[in-house]
Design a protein around this motif. Structure first.
Motif, PDB file in Angstrom:
ATOM      1  N   LEU A 109       1.081  -1.252  -0.187  1.00 57.23           N
ATOM      2  CA  LEU A 109      -0.345   0.000  -0.060  1.00 57.23           C
ATOM      3  C   LEU A 109       0.840   1.349   0.363  1.00 57.23           C
ATOM      4  O   LEU A 109       1.678   1.537   0.790  1.00 57.23           O
ATOM      5  N   GLY A 110       0.845   1.816  -0.967  1.00 59.81           N
ATOM      6  CA  GLY A 110       1.823   3.532  -1.180  1.00 59.81           C
ATOM      7  C   GLY A 110       2.939   2.994  -1.826  1.00 59.81           C
ATOM      8  O   GLY A 110       3.533   4.050  -2.093  1.00 59.81           O
ATOM      9  N   ASP A 112       3.475   2.554  -4.928  1.00 60.91           N
ATOM     10  CA  ASP A 112       3.759   2.813  -6.037  1.00 60.91           C
ATOM     11  C   ASP A 112       4.336   4.710  -5.694  1.00 60.91           C
ATOM     12  O   ASP A 112       5.008   5.154  -6.976  1.00 60.91           O
ATOM     13  N   ARG A 146      -8.693  -3.748  -0.771  1.00 59.67           N
ATOM     14  CA  ARG A 146      -7.334  -3.063  -1.097  1.00 59.67           C
ATOM     15  C   ARG A 146      -6.066  -3.063  -2.524  1.00 59.67           C
ATOM     16  O   ARG A 146      -5.384  -2.699  -2.825  1.00 59.67           O
ATOM     17  N   ASP A 149      -4.117  -1.426  -5.362  1.00 66.43           N
ATOM     18  CA  ASP A 149      -3.708  -0.408  -4.512  1.00 66.43           C
ATOM     19  C   ASP A 149      -2.174  -1.417  -4.003  1.00 66.43           C
ATOM     20  O   ASP A 149      -0.660  -1.211  -4.583  1.00 66.43           O
TER      21      ASP A 149
END
Length: 337
Positions: A109-110, A112, A146, A149
């Motif tokens: 998550l995050g 990218d 998620r 994501d």
């Protein structure tokens, strides 16, 4: 004042195993709530003053690298990407001489957004957890919707050059045990390296049941129904995964059979929790307090001696099959993978 750095020392136990791979937990917190890891409401998190500071983490890693022969550093959690100082920590460790290989295990998550900065800081590669490709199952397993994501995080890591991008998958009976072929096909299509991991007794609820664990043999049987697998001729060394060539190679798939195919005899890992406790085994029931020593003014030589003393007494194996086995009080989210 600390003594001059030296690379003469090693972390060796009474069985002759040398620890060169350091796993560092940066936080016990996580932004997912995977059913096999923690309850829906989360856990009582460590208070801020209990956590190692960024500077303390870097100092302990420096001691491990320059005095104790550590050559691989893996940052874990909880979820390490939510540690505000992660990029700076990676940069400081990458600046060490000798320079260790640096990786992160994350839920993606995050990733990218963070991948370019982490690559620029010196991160070499990532391991991303992904247990299912089905959005509804992902939401049920993690209690968060998620999946998109995580997939974006994987793509971002690959685009940033954090190669090889490895995917870690845990299969559970009656939950996602039918997805092994699909996960492998996904990894092959995107150039990722897939590793299946047997579910381990490290959940906060202490609800692990061996009967619900999908074994290494079962995983391989499922994969073999759709793929031609041959044993990887490359020497495994201390790597936890047994690997197989897919369709003759060069693509590979790995299985980490911690429970049914233990590799304790070749273990080369040492672990540091987010609150500065040293663990010589993932399943250890005892810890050594390095945070207290640091904050009491211990110099690097003393820290190194304490680390070596904690390593010497490492057990021969994790003992999961022993009737006297006790699951660690701390869950995986607090220990670090």
């Amino acid at each position: 004042m600390t003594a001059a750095p030296t690379t003469a020392g090693v972390l060796v136990d009474r069985y002759g195993r040398i620890a060169r791979d350091l796993r560092v937990s940066l936080t016990d917190k996580c932004n997912l709530r995977c059913t096999y890891c923690m309850p829906a409401e989360g856990l009582p998190w460590l208070a801020g003053p209990q956590l190692l500071t960024d500077a303390e983490i870097v100092r302990l890693v420096r001691v491990a690298v320059q005095r104790l022969g550590v050559t691989e550093v893996r940052f874990t959690g909880g979820e390490p990407l939510i540690r505000p100082g992660l990029v700076g920590i990676v940069a400081a460790v990458a600046a060490l001489t000798p320079r260790p290989r640096i990786s992160v295990t994350t839920n993606g998550l995050g990733l990218d957004r963070l991948a370019p900065a982490l690559r620029e800081a010196g991160l070499d590669r990532v391991n991303v957890s992904l247990d299912t490709l089905d959005a509804a199952r992902f939401a049920a397993l993690t209690r968060r919707d998620r999946l998109g994501d995580v997939l974006a995080g994987l793509a971002g890591a690959a685009a940033a050059g954090l190669a090889p991008v490895k995917v870690n998958a845990v299969l559970m009976r009656g939950v996602n045990d039918d997805e092994a072929p699909a996960l492998l096909r996904f990894a092959l299509d995107h150039g990722y390296e897939l590793r299946f991991i047997e579910q381990m007794p490290l959940d906060a609820q202490h609800g692990w049941d061996r009967a619900t664990m999908v074994t290494a043999d079962e995983i391989l049987t499922s994969l073999a129904a759709e793929f031609a697998l041959t044993p990887d001729p490359a020497h495994r060394g201390a790597a936890p995964a047994e690997t197989w060539l897919v369709g003759g190679g060069p693509a590979r798939v790995g299985v980490i059979g911690t429970v049914t195919r233990p590799f304790c005899g070749d273990c080369d890992r040492t672990r540091l929790t987010a609150d500065g406790q040293l663990r010589n085994c993932l399943f250890a029931t005892e810890e050594s307090d390095l945070r207290g020593a640091l904050r009491a003014g211990a110099d690097d030589a003393d820290i190194a001696r304490r680390w070596q003393a904690a390593t010497v007494v490492k057990r021969a194996g994790h003992g999961i099959d022993d009737p006297t086995f006790l699951q660690p009080v701390r869950p995986m989210s607090a220990i670090g993978g």
